[in-house]
Design an enzyme around this catalytic site. Sequence first.
Site, PDB file in Angstrom:
ATOM      1  N   GLY A  13       0.836  -1.198   0.000  1.00 56.95           N
ATOM      2  CA  GLY A  13       0.000   0.000   0.000  1.00 56.95           C
ATOM      3  C   GLY A  13       0.864   1.239   0.000  1.00 56.95           C
ATOM      4  N   ILE A 143       2.096   3.138   6.392  1.00 61.12           N
ATOM      5  CA  ILE A 143       1.261   4.011   7.212  1.00 61.12           C
ATOM      6  C   ILE A 143       0.861   3.320   8.508  1.00 61.12           C
ATOM      7  CG2 ILE A 143       0.344   5.235   5.213  1.00 61.12           C
ATOM      8  CD1 ILE A 143      -2.361   3.686   5.848  1.00 61.12           C
ATOM      9  N   ASP A 144       0.928   1.978   8.533  1.00 62.95           N
ATOM     10  CA  ASP A 144       0.475   1.239   9.721  1.00 62.95           C
ATOM     11  C   ASP A 144       1.431   1.371  10.907  1.00 62.95           C
ATOM     12  OD1 ASP A 144      -1.676   0.436   8.232  1.00 62.95           O
ATOM     13  OD2 ASP A 144      -0.828  -1.509   7.695  1.00 62.95           O
ATOM     14  N   MET A 190      -7.663   3.791   9.345  1.00 63.64           N
ATOM     15  CA  MET A 190      -6.973   2.590   8.865  1.00 63.64           C
ATOM     16  C   MET A 190      -6.025   2.073   9.954  1.00 63.64           C
ATOM     17  SD  MET A 190      -6.037   3.472   4.897  1.00 63.64           S
ATOM     18  CE  MET A 190      -6.974   2.695   3.577  1.00 63.64           C
ATOM     19  N   GLY A 191      -5.262   1.054   9.613  1.00 64.78           N
ATOM     20  CA  GLY A 191      -4.245   0.566  10.536  1.00 64.78           C
ATOM     21  C   GLY A 191      -4.279  -0.937  10.796  1.00 64.78           C
ATOM     22  N   ARG A 192      -5.243  -1.614  10.206  1.00 65.96           N
ATOM     23  CA  ARG A 192      -5.353  -3.073  10.347  1.00 65.96           C
ATOM     24  C   ARG A 192      -5.260  -3.534  11.806  1.00 65.96           C
ATOM     25  NH1 ARG A 192      -2.048  -5.813   5.528  1.00 65.96           N
ATOM     26  NH2 ARG A 192      -0.520  -4.238   6.012  1.00 65.96           N
ATOM     27  N   TYR A 297      -8.769   5.763   1.431  1.00 66.56           N
ATOM     28  CA  TYR A 297      -7.528   6.176   0.781  1.00 66.56           C
ATOM     29  C   TYR A 297      -7.195   7.660   0.975  1.00 66.56           C
ATOM     30  CZ  TYR A 297      -7.043   1.786  -1.888  1.00 66.56           C
ATOM     31  OH  TYR A 297      -6.858   0.475  -2.288  1.00 66.56           O
TER      32      TYR A 297
END
Lengths: 419, 419
Positions: A13, A143-144, A190-192, A297
């Site tokens: 990503g 980004i995570d 986001m961030g899973r 996004y």
Amino acid sequence: MTRYNAFYAQSGGVSSVINASACGVIETCRKHSDKIGTLYAGRNGIIGALTENLIDVGEESDESIAALRHTPGGAFGSCRYKLKDIDTHRVQYERLIEVFQAHNIRYFFYNGGGDSADTCLKVSQLSERMGYPLQAIHVPKTIDNDLPLTDCSPGFGSVAKYIATSVREAALDVLSMCATSTKVFVMEAMGRHAGWIAASGALGGGEGSAPPHMVLFPEIAFDRRRVMRKVDETVKQYGYCVIVVSEGVRYEDGTFLADAGNTDAFGHRQLGGVAPTLAGMIKQDLGYKYHWSVPDYLQRSARHLASKVDVEQAYAVGVRAVECAIEGKNAVMPAIRRDNQSPFEWSIFDAPLSEVANQEKFMPEDYIREDGFGITQACRDYLEPLIQGEDEPPYVNGLPDYAQLKLVGVPQKLAPFSL
Amino acid sequence: MTRYNAFYAQSGGVSSVINASACGVIETCRKHSDKIGTLYAGRNGIIGALTENLIDVGEESDESIAALRHTPGGAFGSCRYKLKDIDTHRVQYERLIEVFQAHNIRYFFYNGGGDSADTCLKVSQLSERMGYPLQAIHVPKTIDNDLPLTDCSPGFGSVAKYIATSVREAALDVLSMCATSTKVFVMEAMGRHAGWIAASGALGGGEGSAPPHMVLFPEIAFDRRRVMRKVDETVKQYGYCVIVVSEGVRYEDGTFLADAGNTDAFGHRQLGGVAPTLAGMIKQDLGYKYHWSVPDYLQRSARHLASKVDVEQAYAVGVRAVECAIEGKNAVMPAIRRDNQSPFEWSIFDAPLSEVANQEKFMPEDYIREDGFGITQACRDYLEPLIQGEDEPPYVNGLPDYAQLKLVGVPQKLAPFSL
């Protein structure tokens, strides 16, 4: 020193600053043209190497490359593709060697997160395991913020700034309206599996009345009754409630909130989104009027709101990657070290790639407040330096002016290869 | 000239620049302190007047008022509350007179959209119909851009800039990933029955390959087969498809896409969102991997990305409203006139409120491209000047620093009144 060519590619990503790392790599290669010959970029990550789809970076002007520093997305195309094991899938690695040899490539720069670090590590074994003299350097990005060893991952600080800013702005909107309209606002981050991005939402507020009043982390099992009680208390006390919820929030049994077996009238799985799911529960249990937002996004491409610290770090790891190559290193990743908290100072060190690949960095337990709905001072101290400073792109005709590369393909020398 | 007091209130959905209008009103009142005494703000719009919930604006420092210019949301609280007819609900109007008389208020500034203009028009009739000498001036505001007579509505330009910027940024992200991952991205825009905001998404792109490839308007009946064919063609031609969809998109029979009778497993109406609904259809009909975004309130509170033209216009209508009051006018609305297209020049004129209230301005037919999936050059010419210029707020500690007013309540003189 003999000149060899280099290969750079983007993986996984993308982010609003991965091109700043590309800029660091490319500008530093150009500075060292006595040691590094042509720089090729892979079209769509490692797939570009396997299929011999190479872009001649030398065709891009210095101005275009400089503009990459302020351009979001992955300018050369990215991919979600993981190399298989070297022992069982030798043919893939033989193909890589074939392509690298055909284009005299001996430096390999791979720009990505944890999965991509694994690919880079495998490529770094080409020299030892298969006798092809290649140096592979990983350029960190995600980004995570879940890469180990490095203080943070380039890309994260800008998302954190976006989320913190957006929730502060939207909260002012909700506060204005709550007397007669929307009382609960739910924004999805986001961030899973890791709560880093959701946590950054709390930077826009503080303790007590300042929104966001609640952050829901993937690290804390979702307890509907507890959550609803807190929402209700908050609305009763302050007139409204602003919630940042991580996309990865789960029930005690591990099922995701956004995938709780709901189906629509046609029998399809409910269309994603933790935010609408949670908002629906609030309406159902408490009856409050709600709004919800899923930026998706937008949060990871919002270069117009990038963190200056993040952009500088993203550029710096790109620069250092090339220096590592010139110094003869292999299987390393330039990582960020926090040297001082206040004033914030940082430097770059070379982390061994074997300790980075396939490892996830989770939020320390003491970063989440005891009640599970906010962050601690330790977390705030960690996060705040990462969103400092603005780095606006140039605007033309009212809109950010982003780089458009020529992306000139290199003539292929080999037979086609199917993935 | 005898000094009388003034009342200002915010109404309806707020925007990122409604406080800039408040700033214009307040600063201009302060300049004319020989003619206008104390300025009171209504807490939560007209409700503040009815319930005698007044805020003493005089308690706010010049610095705080100046900071309103760059602060999103409605600083004094807004409301969704429409006054009933003066003939059938006389008691409400008598109450207003009672409150205005108790606080020596003879100037009434109401900051809102079409519904609020109706309220302001009704209040303007107090002098003629009920003998209380009041001048009511409407200050235009609505992100939906559907107010008549004025070239545009303050608040719209900044949302347009946000949507155009966001879709340009997200499209770069999707383009990076489309070889192996997301192929279709759907972003939802506000705007209810009018396609103005969705149309502005097209400013980030152009003809042909530049995204967004499709805009779906509320003005064009949704034809699933036609839309799917276009999505499929676009993905096949460019590798990906970026769509901006208005929240107000409807089927031929008038039902909203986001309310098509779908229910979840618990029998509840499907949780809103045109974007996830459309994305689900695309997955079902074409099988493409998708992402979707619903920015919701983020788009109308994103002061960090405001249009400079919009901020200037919002401020100017506030200034002119006070000047109108001083000039003895009643039942007018300062409106924006486009004097020249290139270079863009505009001025303010006083529109009769009776021609504004309860009228909606729709997109001209020739602003939508013949195929229904994009905008024409005429539309682009209209929209482009409205997003020009940046007007960043100050940042402190990495985040926009927004005004925090004291909001000191005025001691009540009257008996309570229930709405």
